[in-house]
Write a protein that holds these residues in place. Structure first.
Motif, PDB file in Angstrom:
ATOM      1  N   LEU A 299      35.292  17.810  27.867  1.00 43.50           N
ATOM      2  CA  LEU A 299      34.775  17.681  29.489  1.00 43.50           C
ATOM      3  C   LEU A 299      35.490  16.106  30.572  1.00 43.50           C
ATOM      4  O   LEU A 299      35.015  16.154  31.312  1.00 43.50           O
ATOM      5  CB  LEU A 299      33.762  16.517  28.847  1.00 43.50           C
ATOM      6  CG  LEU A 299      33.060  17.078  27.848  1.00 43.50           C
ATOM      7  CD1 LEU A 299      31.366  16.058  26.361  1.00 43.50           C
ATOM      8  CD2 LEU A 299      31.395  17.764  28.823  1.00 43.50           C
ATOM      9  N   ALA A 300      36.701  16.381  29.617  1.00 41.54           N
ATOM     10  CA  ALA A 300      37.048  15.637  30.751  1.00 41.54           C
ATOM     11  C   ALA A 300      37.375  16.308  33.063  1.00 41.54           C
ATOM     12  O   ALA A 300      37.776  15.501  33.407  1.00 41.54           O
ATOM     13  CB  ALA A 300      39.188  15.569  30.917  1.00 41.54           C
TER      14      ALA A 300
ATOM     15  N   GLY B 252      35.106  14.152  34.096  1.00 44.68           N
ATOM     16  CA  GLY B 252      35.150  12.442  34.213  1.00 44.68           C
ATOM     17  C   GLY B 252      34.051  11.963  32.966  1.00 44.68           C
ATOM     18  O   GLY B 252      33.299  10.437  32.981  1.00 44.68           O
ATOM     19  N   ILE B 253      33.602  12.213  31.503  1.00 45.09           N
ATOM     20  CA  ILE B 253      33.165  11.902  30.508  1.00 45.09           C
ATOM     21  C   ILE B 253      33.311  12.563  29.089  1.00 45.09           C
ATOM     22  O   ILE B 253      34.742  12.974  29.240  1.00 45.09           O
ATOM     23  CB  ILE B 253      31.394  12.089  30.575  1.00 45.09           C
ATOM     24  CG1 ILE B 253      31.172  13.753  31.021  1.00 45.09           C
ATOM     25  CG2 ILE B 253      30.632  11.917  31.707  1.00 45.09           C
ATOM     26  CD1 ILE B 253      29.936  14.392  30.930  1.00 45.09           C
ATOM     27  N   GLN B 254      32.783  11.486  28.606  1.00 37.57           N
ATOM     28  CA  GLN B 254      32.683  11.796  27.224  1.00 37.57           C
ATOM     29  C   GLN B 254      31.901  12.780  26.815  1.00 37.57           C
ATOM     30  O   GLN B 254      31.080  12.389  27.106  1.00 37.57           O
ATOM     31  CB  GLN B 254      33.568  10.339  26.198  1.00 37.57           C
ATOM     32  CG  GLN B 254      35.042  10.158  27.017  1.00 37.57           C
ATOM     33  CD  GLN B 254      35.716   9.319  26.004  1.00 37.57           C
ATOM     34  OE1 GLN B 254      34.967   8.077  26.100  1.00 37.57           O
ATOM     35  NE2 GLN B 254      37.321   8.872  25.722  1.00 37.57           N
ATOM     36  N   VAL B 255      32.273  13.209  25.099  1.00 35.40           N
ATOM     37  CA  VAL B 255      31.124  13.029  24.608  1.00 35.40           C
ATOM     38  C   VAL B 255      29.805  12.759  24.214  1.00 35.40           C
ATOM     39  O   VAL B 255      29.092  12.950  24.106  1.00 35.40           O
ATOM     40  CB  VAL B 255      31.377  14.169  23.218  1.00 35.40           C
ATOM     41  CG1 VAL B 255      32.146  13.047  21.957  1.00 35.40           C
ATOM     42  CG2 VAL B 255      30.684  15.367  22.633  1.00 35.40           C
ATOM     43  N   ARG B 256      30.027  11.322  24.168  1.00 31.42           N
ATOM     44  CA  ARG B 256      29.325  10.084  23.932  1.00 31.42           C
ATOM     45  C   ARG B 256      28.052   9.866  25.315  1.00 31.42           C
ATOM     46  O   ARG B 256      27.558   9.825  25.575  1.00 31.42           O
ATOM     47  CB  ARG B 256      29.596   8.609  23.609  1.00 31.42           C
ATOM     48  CG  ARG B 256      30.525   8.287  22.857  1.00 31.42           C
ATOM     49  CD  ARG B 256      31.719   7.955  22.125  1.00 31.42           C
ATOM     50  NE  ARG B 256      32.119   6.891  23.237  1.00 31.42           N
ATOM     51  CZ  ARG B 256      32.167   6.059  23.260  1.00 31.42           C
ATOM     52  NH1 ARG B 256      32.528   4.979  21.978  1.00 31.42           N
ATOM     53  NH2 ARG B 256      33.606   5.521  24.335  1.00 31.42           N
TER      54      ARG B 256
ATOM     55  N   LYS C  39      30.881  26.506  24.854  1.00 39.11           N
ATOM     56  CA  LYS C  39      32.054  26.987  24.684  1.00 39.11           C
ATOM     57  C   LYS C  39      32.877  26.046  23.742  1.00 39.11           C
ATOM     58  O   LYS C  39      33.420  26.962  22.748  1.00 39.11           O
ATOM     59  CB  LYS C  39      33.063  27.747  25.978  1.00 39.11           C
ATOM     60  CG  LYS C  39      33.699  28.564  25.710  1.00 39.11           C
ATOM     61  CD  LYS C  39      34.514  28.660  27.329  1.00 39.11           C
ATOM     62  CE  LYS C  39      35.301  29.591  26.635  1.00 39.11           C
ATOM     63  NZ  LYS C  39      36.055  29.657  28.340  1.00 39.11           N
ATOM     64  N   THR C  40      32.949  25.122  23.860  1.00 42.44           N
ATOM     65  CA  THR C  40      34.152  24.281  22.982  1.00 42.44           C
ATOM     66  C   THR C  40      33.355  24.323  21.460  1.00 42.44           C
ATOM     67  O   THR C  40      33.743  24.730  20.514  1.00 42.44           O
ATOM     68  CB  THR C  40      34.207  22.979  23.940  1.00 42.44           C
ATOM     69  OG1 THR C  40      34.500  22.821  24.756  1.00 42.44           O
ATOM     70  CG2 THR C  40      34.640  21.663  22.543  1.00 42.44           C
ATOM     71  N   ASP C  41      31.845  24.371  21.381  1.00 36.97           N
ATOM     72  CA  ASP C  41      31.635  24.092  19.679  1.00 36.97           C
ATOM     73  C   ASP C  41      31.400  25.405  19.461  1.00 36.97           C
ATOM     74  O   ASP C  41      32.224  25.945  18.538  1.00 36.97           O
ATOM     75  CB  ASP C  41      29.990  23.520  20.499  1.00 36.97           C
ATOM     76  CG  ASP C  41      29.086  22.733  18.702  1.00 36.97           C
ATOM     77  OD1 ASP C  41      29.840  22.353  18.236  1.00 36.97           O
ATOM     78  OD2 ASP C  41      28.417  24.351  18.210  1.00 36.97           O
TER      79      ASP C  41
END
Length: 162
Positions: free
Chosen positions: A46-47, A50-54, A131-133
């Motif tokens: 997600l970088a 500009g965000i994170q998983v939260r 995709k990451t999951d």
């Protein structure tokens, strides 16, 4: 309260790190380690957004409920403490992904809504998160993945009842 169940024999897990192989029989430790790895990998994917998983979780929640909701309710529904919620919403607001306004029903609290930019980001980032999951669980077959999912849901429900 039921008696503890015997800890299963596990394969050699020394390759997972110094403390990992000595603490691995503890289910909570395994879950925590796994969650940390998933979170790190998802944050990395997600970088570019500009965000994170939260942040993504909050935006996804707002997009799915499709209404303005109090900051407190978001925190309660997503199990995020009040102080962390403030900084997460600050970030989303600074990126113009969410809007914070005074809650008309309670002037002491804030109501949060997602912006169109936030909706677009959720759609784009959702593909990357999916995709990451999928990469994270690719070593599991369909039956194992279904069983794991059911077991995790069962554990979560058990913690809510306790």
């Amino acid at each position: 309260m039921s008696s503890p169940k015997p800890i299963p024999d596990l394969p050699d897990l020394a390759s997972l790190g110094d403390s990992a192989h000595t603490l691995m029989p503890l289910v909570g430790f395994l879950l925590n380690k796994t969650a940390l790895k998933v979170s790190q990998q998802t944050d990395a994917s997600l970088a570019p957004f500009g965000i994170q998983v939260r942040h993504y979780g909050i935006l996804l929640f707002l997009a799915r409920i499709n209404t303005t909701v109090s900051q407190r309710e978001i925190g309660e529904r997503l199990w995020i403490d009040r102080n962390t919620m403030v900084s997460l919403i600050d970030h989303l607001e600074s990126q113009e992904l969410a809007i914070r306004t005074r809650d008309p029903n309670d002037r002491r609290s804030y109501a949060i809504s997602i912006t169109e930019k936030g909706r677009t980001l959720v759609e784009q980032a959702g593909k990357v998160v999916t995709k990451t999951d999928a990469q994270f669980v690719e070593t599991l077959n369909a039956s194992e993945l279904e069983q794991l999912t059911q077991l995790l849901v069962k554990l979560l429900k058990g913690t809510q009842e306790a």
